[in-house]
Design an enzyme around this catalytic site. Structure first.
Site, short mmCIF file in Angstrom:
data_model
loop_
_atom_site.label_atom_id
_atom_site.label_comp_id
_atom_site.label_asym_id
_atom_site.label_seq_id
_atom_site.Cartn_x
_atom_site.Cartn_y
_atom_site.Cartn_z
CD GLU A 364 -3.30 -1.00 1.73
OE1 GLU A 364 -3.70 0.12 2.11
OE2 GLU A 364 -3.89 -2.06 2.01
N1 CAA Z 1 -6.18 12.17 -3.42
C1 CAA Z 1 -6.78 12.52 -4.57
N2 CAA Z 1 -6.09 12.82 -5.71
C2 CAA Z 1 -4.75 12.76 -5.64
C3 CAA Z 1 -4.05 12.40 -4.47
C4 CAA Z 1 -4.83 12.11 -3.31
N3 CAA Z 1 -4.26 11.73 -2.16
N4 CAA Z 1 -2.74 12.41 -4.70
C5 CAA Z 1 -2.58 12.78 -5.99
N5 CAA Z 1 -3.80 12.99 -6.55
C6 CAA Z 1 -4.08 13.44 -7.90
C7 CAA Z 1 -3.38 14.77 -8.16
O1 CAA Z 1 -4.19 15.84 -7.76
C8 CAA Z 1 -3.17 14.74 -9.64
O2 CAA Z 1 -4.39 15.09 -10.28
P1 CAA Z 1 -4.39 15.94 -11.64
O3 CAA Z 1 -3.65 15.14 -12.65
O4 CAA Z 1 -5.84 16.11 -11.95
O5 CAA Z 1 -3.67 17.22 -11.31
C9 CAA Z 1 -2.91 13.27 -9.94
O6 CAA Z 1 -3.48 12.53 -8.84
C10 CAA Z 1 -1.44 12.94 -10.07
O7 CAA Z 1 -0.81 13.35 -8.85
P2 CAA Z 1 0.77 13.31 -8.66
O8 CAA Z 1 1.40 14.12 -9.78
O9 CAA Z 1 1.05 13.70 -7.26
O10 CAA Z 1 1.09 11.78 -8.91
P3 CAA Z 1 2.50 11.03 -9.00
O11 CAA Z 1 2.58 10.32 -10.29
O12 CAA Z 1 3.61 11.95 -8.62
O13 CAA Z 1 2.30 9.86 -7.88
C11 CAA Z 1 2.45 8.88 -5.70
C12 CAA Z 1 2.10 10.12 -6.56
C13 CAA Z 1 2.15 9.33 -4.28
C14 CAA Z 1 3.90 8.47 -5.83
C15 CAA Z 1 1.51 7.70 -6.10
O14 CAA Z 1 1.88 7.16 -7.37
C16 CAA Z 1 1.54 6.57 -5.10
O15 CAA Z 1 0.84 6.63 -4.08
N6 CAA Z 1 2.33 5.49 -5.34
C17 CAA Z 1 2.28 4.29 -4.52
C18 CAA Z 1 1.17 3.38 -5.02
C19 CAA Z 1 0.74 2.38 -3.99
O16 CAA Z 1 0.53 2.71 -2.83
N7 CAA Z 1 0.55 1.13 -4.43
C20 CAA Z 1 0.12 0.08 -3.58
C21 CAA Z 1 -1.09 -0.59 -4.19
S1 CAA Z 1 -1.98 -1.69 -3.13
C22 CAA Z 1 -0.96 -3.00 -2.79
O17 CAA Z 1 0.11 -2.80 -2.32
C23 CAA Z 1 -1.42 -4.39 -3.05
C24 CAA Z 1 -2.48 -4.89 -2.16
O18 CAA Z 1 -3.34 -5.61 -2.62
C25 CAA Z 1 -2.47 -4.60 -0.69
#
Ligand code: CAA
Length: 407
Positions: A364
């Site tokens: 996550e």
């Molecule tokens: N809430 C709502 N919208 C959001 C947001 C939030 N918390 N964070 C970003 N956004 C939106 C932004 O506003 C932006 O919108 P616009 O394009 O309309 O402007 C868009 O999302 C892109 O935002 P960023 O430029 O900040 O995105 P980024 O590419 O830099 O990525 C990141 C940000 C935090 C690194 C994200 O990619 C991330 O959280 N990565 C980790 C993913 C993750 O947690 N994966 C785990 C999946 S689940 C798992 O592990 C398996 C399971 O089954 C348990």
């Protein structure tokens, strides 16, 4: 101090603790060894009315908050980290529907999850897109009344046992993360295949699978919210709500490891006295207890921020996950050390806590990503702060002339 929790939350905690002690603990080692899914726990949670706690009442749930979810996950994880995530991942899978589904979609998919009749999973990560979730490659294009999905998902927790899968796919690859959409895929849909099961270090009772989509046709009505391009924001908002659940899993593991360490060190005799009577042991146990209580307060605060819809949810969720999971790794590792050679041995329950804890620093969103989220939030706060500070600096008195050094 669980007595400080709201009455309703305390009741959920009691029910979860009863299941953890009566149903989970006796089978935890066996589930770890065989990798069997904890179906008896699913049944017990259903009977106790805890299955879809976080689902609003109008869709058959208890209408409880993230705080309640965290407390239940904490109690289950105290007995088995795998069971904790098997439960919590249903919240991860259903938050996208709660946050972004249409009324019709909520009425269709949420009640069976709330009743504990169906499990749900969350499909975002892929082989080549983990931390950089926006670069995912699974495609979905509209063909008549269907979306056709092609691609593969990785690290799908509850894969195979879930009936419903919230899948993120690009409907407009030219638009980057703004072209990502969320689509619910039902198990058994043609072209949807459950792939390889991962052979994991910990949380071994929960199946984690690859998912494959090969010309998989899904009704267009399964597009979450009925609008394309809203998927990435939906996934991020979902993770904000779900990450305190991972923190709660880590917290429960840390507390469970401390419980075992207290029991073992008070019973184990060396040099004619209990190991606990040595001051070095007591000091480490004291630090564990302090840090666990601090983590608990941060996890509950993050959950309360989300439940109260206060600003800062992303930051608090990320802080709680980093703090609690790093703490769980330290506490479980030290608890293994306290058990000495027995700690390294599967005859004793403690090494499982260490194996289960490790994943909480990774999934996550790896803790490096959580620090990035926190760092970005602080950068925004800093921008607001510098303008305020400028005003105050203007009114700051002239520095006093330094007194002459006496000769
Ligand atoms: N809430 C709502 N919208 C959001 C947001 C939030 N918390 N964070 C970003 N956004 C939106 C932004 O506003 C932006 O919108 P616009 O394009 O309309 O402007 C868009 O999302 C892109 O935002 P960023 O430029 O900040 O995105 P980024 O590419 O830099 O990525 C990141 C940000 C935090 C690194 C994200 O990619 C991330 O959280 N990565 C980790 C993913 C993750 O947690 N994966 C785990 C999946 S689940 C798992 O592990 C398996 C399971 O089954 C348990």
């Amino acid at each position: 101090m669980h007595e400080l929790l709201p009455k309703r939350t305390q009741e959920y905690r009691e029910r979860a603790r009863d299941i953890a002690e009566r149903v989970v603990r006796p089978i935890a080692a066996e589930l770890d060894r065989t990798g069997q899914y904890p179906w008896p726990v699913v049944a017990a949670l259903r009977e106790a009315g805890l299955s879809g706690l976080w689902i609003p009442e109008e869709y058959g749930g208890a209408g409880a908050g993230v705080l309640d979810l965290c407390v239940v996950v904490e109690e289950l994880s105290r007995a088995c980290g795998g069971v904790g995530v098997a439960y919590a991942v249903n919240a991860l899978g259903s938050f996208p529907i709660i946050l972004g589904g249409t009324e019709e979609q909520k009425r269709r998919w949420l009640p069976p999850i709330a009743a504990g009749e169906k499990l749900i999973a969350f499909g975002l990560s892929e082989k080549a897109s983990g931390s950089d979730a926006g670069s995912l490659q699974t495609r979905a294009f509209l063909d008549g009344d269907d979306y056709v999905l092609d691609g593969a998902k990785k690290w799908n927790t509850n894969g195979g046992v879930a009936e419903l899968y919230t899948i993120y796919a690009s409907t407009r690859p030219d638009r980057g993360s703004r072209g990502i959409s969320a689509i619910v895929v039902e198990k058994g849909t043609r072209g949807f295949r459950i792939g390889k099961r991962e052979d994991l270090m910990g949380i071994r009772c929960v199946p984690v699978h690859e998912l494959h989509f090969e010309g998989c046709r899904v009704p267009a009505a399964n597009l979450l919210g009925g609008v394309e391009g809203k998927g990435f924001g939906n996934a991020m908002a979902t993770l904000d709500r779900a990450r305190p659940g991972v923190a709660a899993q880590a917290l429960g593991l840390a507390q469970g490891a401390l419980d075992w360490a207290l029991r073992y060190t008070s019973e184990r005799q060396q040099f004619g006295q209990s190991v606990m009577s040595f001051q070095s042991t007591q000091f480490r146990l004291a630090d564990m207890a302090i840090e666990i209580e601090a983590a608990r307060q941060l996890v509950y605060t993050a959950a309360r921020v989300i439940d109260a819809a206060l600003p800062g949810a992303s930051k608090y969720a990320a802080m709680s996950k980093v703090f609690a999971s790093d703490l769980a790794m330290r506490v479980t590792t030290d608890a293994v050390q306290m058990f000495g050679g027995y700690g390294y041995c599967r005859d004793y329950p403690i090494e499982k806590y260490m194996r289960d804890a490790k994943i909480t620093q990774i999934y996550e969103g790896a803790n490096q990503i959580q620090r990035l989220v926190i760092g970005r939030a602080l950068t925004k706060e800093a921008a607001g702060l510098s303008s305020k500070l400028e005003v105050e600096v203007e009114h700051f008195p002239e520095p006093l002339a330094l007194a002459e050094e006496p000769a």
